[in-house]
Design a protein around this motif. Structure first.
Motif, mmCIF file in Angstrom:
data_model
loop_
_atom_site.group_PDB
_atom_site.id
_atom_site.type_symbol
_atom_site.label_atom_id
_atom_site.label_comp_id
_atom_site.label_asym_id
_atom_site.label_seq_id
_atom_site.Cartn_x
_atom_site.Cartn_y
_atom_site.Cartn_z
ATOM 1 N N TRP A 44 0.810 -1.220 0.000
ATOM 2 C CA TRP A 44 0.000 0.000 0.000
ATOM 3 C C TRP A 44 0.840 1.266 0.000
ATOM 4 N N PRO A 46 2.796 2.610 -2.324
ATOM 5 C CA PRO A 46 2.591 3.488 -3.494
ATOM 6 C C PRO A 46 1.291 4.279 -3.421
ATOM 7 N N ILE A 47 0.233 3.623 -2.930
ATOM 8 C CA ILE A 47 -1.061 4.309 -2.870
ATOM 9 C C ILE A 47 -1.025 5.408 -1.807
ATOM 10 N N TYR A 49 1.590 6.879 -0.723
ATOM 11 C CA TYR A 49 2.537 7.896 -1.199
ATOM 12 C C TYR A 49 1.847 8.904 -2.119
ATOM 13 N N PHE A 50 1.060 8.432 -3.067
ATOM 14 C CA PHE A 50 0.447 9.407 -3.982
ATOM 15 C C PHE A 50 -0.747 10.115 -3.360
ATOM 16 N N LEU B 137 2.950 6.974 -11.702
ATOM 17 C CA LEU B 137 3.216 6.917 -10.264
ATOM 18 C C LEU B 137 4.541 6.222 -9.979
ATOM 19 N N TRP B 138 4.764 5.073 -10.600
ATOM 20 C CA TRP B 138 5.991 4.321 -10.320
ATOM 21 C C TRP B 138 7.218 4.993 -10.908
ATOM 22 N N MET B 141 8.218 7.283 -8.318
ATOM 23 C CA MET B 141 8.797 6.554 -7.185
ATOM 24 C C MET B 141 10.222 6.092 -7.462
ATOM 25 N N TRP B 180 2.516 -5.802 -9.316
ATOM 26 C CA TRP B 180 1.724 -5.085 -8.302
ATOM 27 C C TRP B 180 0.274 -4.907 -8.771
#
Lengths: 297, 308
Positions: A44, A46-47, A49-50, B137-138, B141, B180
């Motif tokens: 979770w 990445p979620i 984080y954004f 998004l990635w 990151m 993912w």
């Protein structure tokens, strides 16, 4: 196979715990649970984080990637992102495309499924096989020809092109679902109505349609998510002169060298929030719908 | 059909009407699907055998298999083959492996401590996001100096890693976010499979004195074989089709080393439009690959229906 209620298979039949729970077993259970929770939280990130990034400025996103404190909190991104991605126009486009596609897919799909499931004829079985074969074709494999074709049909760069293509690529799956579902309904259901002199359309509309709610839910969710999240078709068929859809609009925050992280995260959040909210309320149906799509297609 | 003929010697008027109405019901979907699915497929086949810059005023020239022969000579072809196959293999193996382990952990049978439905939703969630959005998004990151991944590594005392422009490593960088996203679906399918294993099997084996790893080895895994096959096939199809997600992460860089087959199709179709034929030939390669995997899946599904 696909129409089985994938998440409703009785899992409730738990062990009548007949094993002796020793201390070491308890410890290993707690440890296992701990590992699972850690990984569930990790995926979770990445979620998280954004989502928190949408409420921070670019500099703060870089400096404190995983923190959100009241001092860092800001809503500035939203105004700028809504402005820059032309949010409301894009939302209107995505919404229109999704809703009209869904109407077409459900209406024509259930109609075709009704015919294919209730009439036993060789030609209809061949038609059904062709429909299954169409589900196999990868969209990107024909995109070159498809876009050329919309140009020669003079519908290029219009919402209608987007809608019709989406409908065409989602209809086979919905026909497949509806046919499978209606094949399982008993013959007696319609026989009396025919004896009373009902037309086939009346039988479809008054007797079958009300029974189709579960399969329609699956169809709506699967098609809806696919159309809402579509990027490639909208990118190619709606040219620069047209306001893009949400997924394409998010791209405007994305450059090869520089990126406005705060705006990008806000854009991602704005584009995904309707589906995220729907999911929270309809989790069961979502999971069932997506899984049904995965098994076939 | 034959049975029907034996039962009813002649088609009644009622039945003929029914058939006609049925055909009428198929008309709308047939028109839409023919125009926007069948026709483009036929056109791609046609383009792949013709030389054509993609402009209507220039006539097509039939060249046989020349376009197919030209495909291996395009720049970065070898890298495309390697990257596409590594990507598909990596995504498939990792997705199936990870989701199998997670599904075992989430199995409802060991009910108890933490709400399993909540956990399932948590793992499922990423597959709701659009692929374009996930790619963007990635990429952020993975950013060398500003991304959360390198920031964390540096904070823990490590050295930042160049996730996006290192050969071989970048091939891995595009695999992880794909896993993912795809994981949610495969987990749900595995969970359905796990829940369809009869509880009696477990009980009988426990009575016979099997320990946990034996139960896993001799009951769970063999009983899960059908779900594993389905997940392997559907995931590999999804990986071969993937376009925007890996593209937004790596942009095909460094060099051509992460440029996949789908991205090449897009390139020849929309950016380097002079060579439509090559794009079409590449499209045919993709279509045939996916058809092959789907045929395997179809044969397998039929077989499974016979068993159950």
């Amino acid at each position: 196979m696909a129409k089985n209620n994938l998440n409703q298979i009785p899992g409730a039949t738990t062990h009548k715990s007949n094993r002796i729970g020793g201390v070491s077993e308890l410890a290993s259970k707690i440890f296992g649970e701990f590992i699972l929770v850690v990984f569930s939280l990790l995926i979770w990130i990445p979620i998280y984080y954004f989502v928190i990034g949408a409420f921070k400025e670019r500099g703060d996103i870089v400096k404190y990637p995983l923190l959100l404190t009241p001092e860092l909190f800001t809503l500035d991104n939203f105004g700028a992102a809504i402005d820059k991605m032309n949010f409301f126009a894009a939302l209107k486009n995505t919404g229109t495309i999704t809703i009209v596609t869904l109407v077409i897919v459900v209406a024509f799909g259930s109609l075709a499924g009704f015919a294919l499931s209730r009439i036993d004829h060789k030609a209809f079985r061949i038609y059904f096989a062709v429909i299954i074969a169409l589900m196999v074709v990868p969209f990107i494999g024909v995109i070159i020809a498809l876009i050329k074709q919309t140009v020669s049909m003079k519908i290029y760069n219009s919402l209608w092109a987007n809608i019709l293509i989406q409908a065409a690529w989602n209809l086979p799956f919905s026909i497949f679902l509806y046919t499978g579902f209606m094949r399982a309904l008993p013959k007696e259901l319609e026989e009396a109505a025919y004896v009373d002199g009902c037309s086939m359309f009346r039988v479809y509309f008054n007797i079958f349609l009300p029974l189709l709610a579960p399969v329609t839910a699956t169809c709506l969710i699967r098609t809806g998510i696919g159309v809402w999240n579509d990027f490639l078709l909208s990118l190619t068929v709606l040219n620069d002169s047209y306001t893009p859809t949400l997924m394409v609009a998010v791209q405007s925050f994305f450059g090869e060298r520089t990126s406005e992280y705060g705006l990008a995260f806000t854009g991602i959040l704005l584009a995904s929030i309707p589906i995220m909210i729907l999911f929270i309320f309809l989790q069961k149906y979502f999971i069932k719908g997506i899984a049904a799509g995965a098994v076939k297609g | 059909m034959e049975k029907a003929i034996h039962k009813k010697p002649k088609h009644t008027r009622f039945e003929r009407n029914r058939l006609l109405t049925g055909i009428l019901f198929l008309v709308p979907s047939t028109i839409i699907c023919f125009l926007f699915v069948v026709l483009p497929v036929l056109n791609v086949i046609k383009y792949s055998f013709n030389e054509w810059p993609g402009i209507d005023t220039v006539p097509m020239k039939f060249v046989g298999f020349d376009n197919y022969a030209a495909v291996p000579k395009t720049q970065g072809f070898g890298e495309m083959i390697v990257s596409t196959i590594t990507f598909a293999l990596g995504v498939t193996i990792l997705t199936v492996l990870v989701s199998f382990i997670v599904a075992m952990a989430l199995d409802k049978r060991d009910k108890g401590r933490i709400n399993r439905n909540l956990m399932r939703s948590m793992w499922f969630f990423p597959c709701l996001l659009g692929h374009a959005v996930v790619g963007i998004l990635w990429r952020i990151m993975y950013h060398y100096s500003n991304g959360v991944i390198n920031k964390t590594i540096v904070q823990l005392g490590g050295k930042p890693v160049n996730w996006l422009e290192t050969r071989v490593l970048t091939n891995f960088s595009i695999i992880v976010p794909t896993v993912w996203v795809l994981m949610g679906m495969t987990i749900v399918i595995f969970l359905a499979g796990l829940q369809s294993i009869p509880t009696e099997l477990y009980e009988a084996s426990t009575i016979d004195g099997a320990n946990k790893s034996q139960v896993r080895r001799f009951i769970t895994i063999p009983m899960m074989a059908p779900s594993i096959t389905i997940n392997v096939l559907t995931t590999s199809i999804a990986a071969f089709k993937m376009y925007e997600l890996p593209w937004f992460i790596s942009l095909g860089l460094p060099g051509y080393s992460t440029r996949l087959l789908t991205q090449r199709i897009y390139f020849f179709g929309f950016e380097n439009t002079g060579q439509m034929g090559i794009g079409a030939a590449l499209s045919m390669i993709l279509i045939l690959t996916i058809t092959l995997i789907s045929l395997l899946q179809f044969v397998f599904l039929r077989k499974r229906e016979d068993i159950f």
